[in-house]
Scaffold this motif. Structure first.
Motif, short mmCIF file in Angstrom:
data_model
loop_
_atom_site.label_atom_id
_atom_site.label_comp_id
_atom_site.label_asym_id
_atom_site.label_seq_id
_atom_site.Cartn_x
_atom_site.Cartn_y
_atom_site.Cartn_z
N ASP A 91 -7.24 -13.37 12.84
CA ASP A 91 -6.96 -14.64 13.54
C ASP A 91 -5.68 -14.59 14.38
N GLY A 92 -5.04 -13.41 14.46
CA GLY A 92 -3.86 -13.25 15.30
C GLY A 92 -2.54 -13.33 14.55
N ARG A 93 -2.55 -13.77 13.30
CA ARG A 93 -1.31 -13.82 12.53
C ARG A 93 -0.87 -12.40 12.15
N VAL A 94 0.43 -12.25 11.96
CA VAL A 94 0.99 -10.97 11.51
C VAL A 94 1.77 -11.23 10.24
N ILE A 95 1.44 -10.49 9.18
CA ILE A 95 2.15 -10.61 7.92
C ILE A 95 2.88 -9.29 7.67
N ARG A 96 4.18 -9.38 7.44
CA ARG A 96 4.96 -8.18 7.11
C ARG A 96 4.99 -8.04 5.59
N LEU A 97 4.63 -6.88 5.09
CA LEU A 97 4.48 -6.67 3.65
C LEU A 97 5.83 -6.26 3.04
N ASP A 98 6.56 -7.27 2.58
CA ASP A 98 7.95 -7.08 2.16
C ASP A 98 8.20 -7.25 0.66
N LYS A 99 7.17 -7.55 -0.13
CA LYS A 99 7.38 -7.75 -1.57
C LYS A 99 7.54 -6.40 -2.25
N GLY A 100 8.48 -6.32 -3.18
CA GLY A 100 8.68 -5.07 -3.89
C GLY A 100 10.05 -5.00 -4.52
N GLY A 101 10.88 -4.10 -4.01
CA GLY A 101 12.21 -3.91 -4.58
C GLY A 101 12.94 -2.78 -3.88
N LEU A 102 13.90 -2.22 -4.60
CA LEU A 102 14.77 -1.17 -4.06
C LEU A 102 14.03 0.13 -3.75
N MET A 103 14.66 0.94 -2.91
CA MET A 103 14.20 2.31 -2.67
C MET A 103 14.16 3.04 -4.01
N LEU A 104 13.33 4.06 -4.09
CA LEU A 104 13.24 4.84 -5.32
C LEU A 104 14.43 5.77 -5.46
N GLY A 105 14.99 5.81 -6.66
CA GLY A 105 16.06 6.76 -6.97
C GLY A 105 17.46 6.22 -6.84
N VAL A 106 17.64 4.97 -6.44
CA VAL A 106 18.98 4.41 -6.25
C VAL A 106 19.62 4.06 -7.59
N MET A 107 18.85 3.41 -8.47
CA MET A 107 19.34 3.05 -9.80
C MET A 107 18.16 2.99 -10.76
N PRO A 108 18.40 3.14 -12.06
CA PRO A 108 17.28 3.17 -13.01
C PRO A 108 16.78 1.77 -13.37
N ASN A 109 15.57 1.74 -13.91
CA ASN A 109 14.97 0.52 -14.49
C ASN A 109 14.90 -0.67 -13.55
N VAL A 110 14.60 -0.40 -12.29
CA VAL A 110 14.46 -1.47 -11.30
C VAL A 110 13.13 -2.17 -11.54
N LYS A 111 13.13 -3.49 -11.44
CA LYS A 111 11.88 -4.26 -11.52
C LYS A 111 11.33 -4.41 -10.11
N TYR A 112 10.01 -4.25 -9.98
CA TYR A 112 9.35 -4.36 -8.68
C TYR A 112 8.37 -5.52 -8.69
N GLU A 113 8.39 -6.29 -7.61
CA GLU A 113 7.47 -7.41 -7.44
C GLU A 113 6.21 -6.90 -6.73
N THR A 114 5.06 -7.37 -7.18
CA THR A 114 3.79 -7.00 -6.54
C THR A 114 3.37 -8.10 -5.58
N GLY A 115 3.09 -7.74 -4.34
CA GLY A 115 2.59 -8.68 -3.36
C GLY A 115 1.07 -8.62 -3.32
N SER A 116 0.46 -9.68 -2.84
CA SER A 116 -1.00 -9.72 -2.74
C SER A 116 -1.39 -10.50 -1.49
N GLU A 117 -2.37 -9.98 -0.76
CA GLU A 117 -2.87 -10.63 0.45
C GLU A 117 -4.38 -10.55 0.47
N ALA A 118 -5.02 -11.63 0.93
CA ALA A 118 -6.46 -11.62 1.15
C ALA A 118 -6.75 -10.82 2.41
N ILE A 119 -7.84 -10.06 2.38
CA ILE A 119 -8.23 -9.25 3.52
C ILE A 119 -9.57 -9.77 4.05
#
Length: 187
Positions: A91-119
Motif C-alpha cells: 500500500d506504499g507504507r514503509v516500515i523500518r524494522l528496528d525492534k531488537g537490541g544491542l550489537m552482538l558481542g558488546v556486553m553479556p546477557n543482553v535482552k532482545y525484543e522481538t518485532g512482528s509485522e503482518a505480511i
C-alpha cells in the motif's frame, strides 16, 4: 517447520582474516541454535554471549534475523544493532524494522525484543549492510538511506532481483571512480 523461512544478515567490525573467522563462527553457532527449540530472542541472547565470550572488546557484529511464516503471513524479527531493513508494504507504507537490541558481542546477557509485522501480497523486505548507505563518491558524500528509500519506492513493482540490480547500478553510478571502503551486501 517447512512453512517458516529464516533469513539473516550480519556485518562484523574490522577486516581480514579475524573478521572472516568471527563471521564463520557466528554462522555455525547460529545454525546450531536455530535447530533447537529455543525462542528467537533466546537464540539471539545466546548468540550474543558466544560472540562476547570469544572476541576482544573492540570486536562486535551487527545482526538482523527474520522468520517468515507463510501460513500465518507474519514476519518475526530481531535487529541486533544492524541497519534497519525496509519492509515495503504493497500500500506504499514503509516500515523500518528496528525492534531488537544491542550489537552482538558488546556486553553479556543482553535482552532482545522481538518485532512482528503482518505480511501482505506485494510486500517486500530489503536488507543491507552499511557498505551500501555509507558508500562514498569522490566528493566524500554518502549514498544515504534516503536514496535507498527513494529507489525502493520507485522500483517497488519490479521483481526482487531487478530491485537489487537497480540499486547496485545506482550505487555504482554514484560512487564512480571512488575506492570501495566496505563490503556491499543487499538482500
Amino acid at each position: 517447520s517447512e512453512k517458516v523461512i529464516c533469513v539473516a544478515i550480519a556485518d562484523v567490525s574490522g577486516k581480514g582474516f579475524p573478521a572472516a573467522l568471527l563471521m564463520a563462527n557466528l554462522q555455525s553457532a547460529f545454525r546450531a541454535l536455530m535447530a533447537t527449540e529455543l525462542k528467537l530472542d533466546e537464540i539471539i541472547q545466546r548468540l550474543n554471549n558466544i560472540v562476547y565470550e570469544n572476541t576482544d572488546f573492540d570486536r562486535f557484529i551487527t545482526f538482523f534475523v527474520a522468520l517468515y511464516d507463510s501460513e500465518r503471513k507474519t514476519l518475526m524479527y530481531i535487529n541486533g544493532g544492524h541497519n534497519y531493513p525496509f519492509l515495503m508494504k504493497a500500500d506504499g507504507r514503509v516500515i523500518r524494522l528496528d525492534k531488537g537490541g544491542l550489537m552482538l558481542g558488546v556486553m553479556p546477557n543482553v535482552k532482545y525484543e522481538t518485532g512482528s509485522e503482518a505480511i501482505d501480497p506485494g510486500d517486500f523486505l530489503y536488507m543491507f549492510t552499511d557498505g551500501v548507505n555509507e558508500a562514498l563518491n569522490d566528493k566524500g558524500e554518502q549514498f544515504t538511506e534516503e536514496r535507498i528509500d527513494d529507489l525502493l519506492r520507485l522500483n517497488a513493482g519490479l521483481e526482487a532481483d531487478e530491485i537489487l540490480e537497480t540499486i547496485r547500478k545506482e550505487l555504482a553510478l554514484f560512487v564512480g571512480e571512488a575506492p570501495q571502503r566496505d563490503d556491499i551486501t543487499q538482500v
